[in-house]
Design an enzyme around this catalytic site. Structure first.
Site, short mmCIF file in Angstrom:
data_model
loop_
_atom_site.label_atom_id
_atom_site.label_comp_id
_atom_site.label_asym_id
_atom_site.label_seq_id
_atom_site.Cartn_x
_atom_site.Cartn_y
_atom_site.Cartn_z
N TYR A 94 24.36 11.68 34.90
CA TYR A 94 23.96 10.38 35.47
C TYR A 94 25.01 9.86 36.44
CZ TYR A 94 19.64 9.91 32.95
OH TYR A 94 18.35 10.09 32.54
N GLU A 136 16.95 9.31 25.93
CA GLU A 136 17.13 10.77 25.85
C GLU A 136 17.97 11.15 24.63
OE1 GLU A 136 18.28 11.74 29.95
OE2 GLU A 136 16.45 10.72 30.60
#
Ligand SMILES: Cc1cc2nc3c(=O)[nH]c(=O)nc-3n(C[C@H](O)[C@H](O)[C@H](O)COP(=O)(O)OP(=O)(O)OC[C@H]3O[C@@H](n4cnc5c(N)ncnc54)[C@H](O)[C@@H]3O)c2cc1C
Ligand code: HEM
Length: 400
Positions: A94, A136
């Protein structure tokens, strides 16, 4: 984020509406130049066709529009999270995506990208990334907790290959470690990953699990994508069709939000076009194993008999089970003894058979097919929340 920052992000909505895809194109080009290792992870054909740039632009826009309350996007975020988990995306990645996305905003907007705006988008991205990372994390944890579950890529061996039609083959996959495999909800998919010599890197693809869960193997059924005209043939499906028993593939654990829960007793109307039959076949077989008295209607359309996969299997199920009715449509009918209808699926024509109290309607097939069936169902008075669909690529349709 403070109120001022939210206002700044919202103010970019018109720009994202008109130039969102330019931004995401710039972003991906930038990211693959600086981090070429990510080409192993992304579907590079979706990059070439522009579908993934479009999907990401749609997600960024939706997030900016709902910046006051991103929780309304939870179903979309769950769907993206499932795809990410199936590709083993990690929290550290990310930071890479965030860096290239914010740099791209600066580069594409130029002088309009003043410091305050960049700070607001950095905050916005970080908050979204935190939501995604936590979705997630939960998905990874629950996959790991399952009997036979795992995280990331696990080596599987092709134990058997069956030709289902002129262009579809089923692959029976068993884990190389001979340990247990996790069960799944009918309709879910796995990702597979394989090295592509022509590209010099790996490529992942998603494939729906095409049978009811069997603890011995996962079955996927793959259509060989041959295009002929100006477009290249499909990279992974053609390689898979060359594979032999004993060959190995990397496989991620089952994931996905398009499923019919085995314990739900709602009648099912399963509507597929071509290879879109795979997740629905898993639903049908699971229903056979669990709730035999609940009605299922199987509607399938394909080009002709030669490309009609699972034909005998569905015929047998239809003969043996009162609760199942089937309607098959071929664009071209060669063998007139076949009990098929000519042309495309016409739901209006068979409305009496599909208008069933409490039924859930599942659609899978090409984008135009999904749209057509979805609209026909709405015209027949079916409520949006009873219609579920899945695209075999980035989820670009937002019909609900
Ligand atoms: C949830 C999910 C489930 C799926 N389940 C199944 C399944 O059960 N069975 C199955 O067979 N497939 C399934 N798919 C699709 C599968 O993942 C692959 O997309 C499919 O096999 C094609 O992959 P490929 O590598 O062969 O083709 P790719 O190389 O990915 O090409 C795909 C298409 O893009 C086109 N393309 C390539 N370059 C360009 C360009 N520059 N411009 C425009 N178009 C271009 C190609 O011509 C081709 O038609 C599923 C996908 C998803 C997301
Ligand atoms: C907040 C940040 C992110 C957003 C909003 C986002 C959004 C999306 C969306 C909308 C899709 C398409 C999903 C679908 O249609 O099924 C997708 C797929 C994908 N994402 Fe993300 N993503 C983010 C972060 C990441 C990160 C950090 C990575 C890792 C490098 C990543 C890798 C991928 C890959 C590999 C796919 C599949 C691409 C394909 O099939 O073509 N994403 N993402």
């Amino acid at each position: 984020m403070n109120t001022n920052q939210k206002a700044l992000v919202k103010a970019t909505v018109p720009v994202l509406k008109t130039n969102g895809t330019d931004l995401t194109k710039h972003f991906y080009t930038r990211m693959f130049t600086h981090n070429p290792e990510l080409k192993n992870l992304f579907n590079m054909s979706h990059q070439a066709s522009g579908k993934q740039q479009h999907a990401l632009a749609g997600a960024v826009l939706a997030y900016a529009e709902h910046i006051e309350n991103p929780q309304v996007l939870i179903n979309v975020l769950q769907s993206i999270g499932n795809k990410h988990v199936s590709l083993n995306i990690s929290p550290e990645q990310y930071d890479i995506v965030g860096f290239h996305l914010i740099s791209s905003i600066k580069e594409v907007l130029g002088e309009a990208a003043h410091d305050e705006l960049i700070e607001a988008w950095t905050q916005a991205y970080n908050e979204l990334a935190q939501i995604m990372i936590s979705i997630e994390h939960e998905l990874y944890e629950s996959a790991l907790k399952k009997e036979g579950g795992w995280k990331g890529w696990r080596a599987f061996v092709i134990a058997d290959i069956v030709e289902e039609s002129d262009e579809i083959k089923s692959f029976y996959l068993k884990p190389r470690d001979h340990q247990l495999i996790a069960d799944y909800l009918p309709g879910q998919y796995i990702s597979i990953k394989t090295f592509i010599p022509e590209l010099g890197h790996e490529q992942p693809r998603q494939y729906s699990l095409s049978s009811a869960f069997n603890p011995e193997y996962y079955r996927i059924s793959v259509k060989r994508e041959k295009n002929g005209q100006n477009l290249p043939d499909g990279i992974v499906s053609n390689q898979l069709h060359q594979k032999k028993t004993g060959d190995e593939l990397w496989v991620s654990a089952p994931a996905g939000v398009f499923y019919a829960h085995p314990e739900s007793e709602n009648p099912l109307v399963l509507i597929s076009g071509g290879i879109g039959a795979t997740p629905l076949l898993s639903m049908l077989e699971t229903r056979k194993n669990t709730l035999q008295n609940s009605t299922v209607v199987w509607l399938h359309s394909c080009r002709n008999e030669k490309v009609h996969a699972f034909k005998d299997h569905i015929n047998h199920l239809n003969t043996d089970n009162q609760w199942l009715t089937t309607h098959i449509f071929y664009e071209t009918v060669d063998n007139h003894s076949d009990p098929v209808k000519k042309g495309r699926i016409n739901l209006q024509e068979i409305r009496d058979e599909i208008l069933i109290d409490n039924a859930k309607y599942y659609i899978c097939g090409p984008e135009a097919f999904i749209k057509a069936q979805y609209n026909s169902l709405l015209q027949l008075g079916i409520a949006k929340e009873d219609i579920l669909y899945e695209e075999f690529g980035p989820q670009l349709l937002h019909l609900n």
